[in-house]
Design a protein around this motif. Structure first.
Motif, short mmCIF file in Angstrom:
data_model
loop_
_atom_site.label_atom_id
_atom_site.label_comp_id
_atom_site.label_asym_id
_atom_site.label_seq_id
_atom_site.Cartn_x
_atom_site.Cartn_y
_atom_site.Cartn_z
N MET A 1 0.85 -1.16 0.00
CA MET A 1 0.00 0.00 0.00
C MET A 1 0.90 1.23 0.00
SD MET A 1 -2.82 1.28 2.73
CE MET A 1 -4.28 0.58 2.01
N ALA A 2 0.56 2.17 -0.84
CA ALA A 2 1.26 3.45 -0.89
C ALA A 2 0.22 4.55 -0.78
CB ALA A 2 2.03 3.58 -2.20
N GLU A 3 0.60 5.64 -0.14
CA GLU A 3 -0.34 6.73 0.08
C GLU A 3 0.42 8.03 -0.07
OE1 GLU A 3 -1.64 9.97 2.40
OE2 GLU A 3 -0.13 8.66 3.24
N GLY A 4 -0.26 9.01 -0.63
CA GLY A 4 0.34 10.33 -0.75
C GLY A 4 0.28 10.83 -2.18
N ILE A 5 0.68 12.07 -2.33
CA ILE A 5 0.56 12.75 -3.61
C ILE A 5 1.41 12.09 -4.70
CG2 ILE A 5 2.34 14.47 -3.17
CD1 ILE A 5 0.37 16.49 -4.54
N PHE A 6 2.48 11.40 -4.32
CA PHE A 6 3.36 10.79 -5.31
C PHE A 6 3.10 9.29 -5.49
CE2 PHE A 6 5.71 14.48 -3.69
CZ PHE A 6 5.75 15.22 -4.86
N ALA A 7 2.14 8.73 -4.78
CA ALA A 7 1.87 7.29 -4.87
C ALA A 7 1.52 6.85 -6.29
CB ALA A 7 0.75 6.90 -3.91
N ALA A 8 0.87 7.71 -7.05
CA ALA A 8 0.47 7.34 -8.41
C ALA A 8 1.69 7.07 -9.30
CB ALA A 8 -0.41 8.44 -9.02
N GLU A 9 2.83 7.56 -8.90
CA GLU A 9 4.03 7.36 -9.72
C GLU A 9 4.49 5.91 -9.76
OE1 GLU A 9 7.03 10.27 -9.56
OE2 GLU A 9 5.60 11.85 -9.07
N ILE A 10 4.03 5.07 -8.84
CA ILE A 10 4.43 3.67 -8.85
C ILE A 10 3.34 2.74 -9.40
CG2 ILE A 10 6.08 4.00 -6.98
CD1 ILE A 10 4.04 2.55 -5.14
N ARG A 16 2.64 -3.64 -13.79
CA ARG A 16 3.51 -4.46 -14.64
C ARG A 16 3.99 -5.71 -13.90
NH1 ARG A 16 8.52 -5.56 -15.63
NH2 ARG A 16 9.45 -4.20 -14.08
N ARG A 17 4.26 -5.56 -12.61
CA ARG A 17 4.76 -6.68 -11.81
C ARG A 17 3.65 -7.57 -11.25
NH1 ARG A 17 10.04 -4.93 -8.45
NH2 ARG A 17 11.01 -3.63 -10.04
N GLY A 18 2.40 -7.19 -11.52
CA GLY A 18 1.28 -7.98 -11.01
C GLY A 18 1.02 -7.77 -9.53
N LEU A 19 1.42 -6.63 -9.01
CA LEU A 19 1.28 -6.34 -7.59
C LEU A 19 0.15 -5.38 -7.27
CD1 LEU A 19 5.09 -5.79 -6.82
CD2 LEU A 19 3.72 -7.84 -6.35
N LEU A 20 -0.58 -4.94 -8.27
CA LEU A 20 -1.56 -3.88 -8.07
C LEU A 20 -2.96 -4.45 -7.89
CD1 LEU A 20 -1.73 -0.77 -8.03
CD2 LEU A 20 -2.45 -0.91 -10.40
N ALA A 21 -3.54 -4.21 -6.73
CA ALA A 21 -4.93 -4.60 -6.47
C ALA A 21 -5.86 -3.44 -6.83
CB ALA A 21 -5.12 -4.99 -5.01
N GLY A 22 -5.38 -2.22 -6.70
CA GLY A 22 -6.17 -1.04 -7.02
C GLY A 22 -5.33 0.20 -6.81
#
Length: 97
Positions: A1-10, A16-22
């Motif tokens: 989980m990433a949070e903050g204004i720059f989280a969208a950068e990852i 691509r790595r198959g790690l994104l749930a949302g």
């Protein structure tokens, strides 16, 4: 989980790595955000009130561009309640992490 204004950068790399749930960028009423931020900053006496007001107005004006940038990087704009429902659904469907 990433949070903050720059989280969208990852987002793209996680996808691509198959790690994104949302990936979500919170869409909130700008005026309410402005007032909450101003009240917090005034209470914490972060800077002079005039500086805080000027900064708050600048952030208020910049907010649509920030949201466009985040969605352009792959985050979905959504209200906080919707994000909470989606995350709860993800957790319920994967109870063991």
């Amino acid at each position: 989980m990433a949070e903050g204004i720059f989280a969208a950068e990852i987002v793209e790399e996680c996808r691509r790595r198959g790690l994104l749930a949302g990936a979500y960028a919170l869409r909130r009423p700008r005026g309410a955000t402005f007032l909450r931020r101003l009240a917090r900053d005034l209470a914490e006496q972060r800077k002079a009130p005039r500086v805080l007001l000027r900064r708050g107005v600048a952030l208020l004006r910049a907010e649509p561009a920030v949201l466009r940038r985040q969605t352009g990087l792959g985050a979905e704009a959504a209200r906080a309640r919707e994000v909470l429902h989606r995350v709860a659904g993800l957790l319920a469907s994967h109870p063991h992490g």
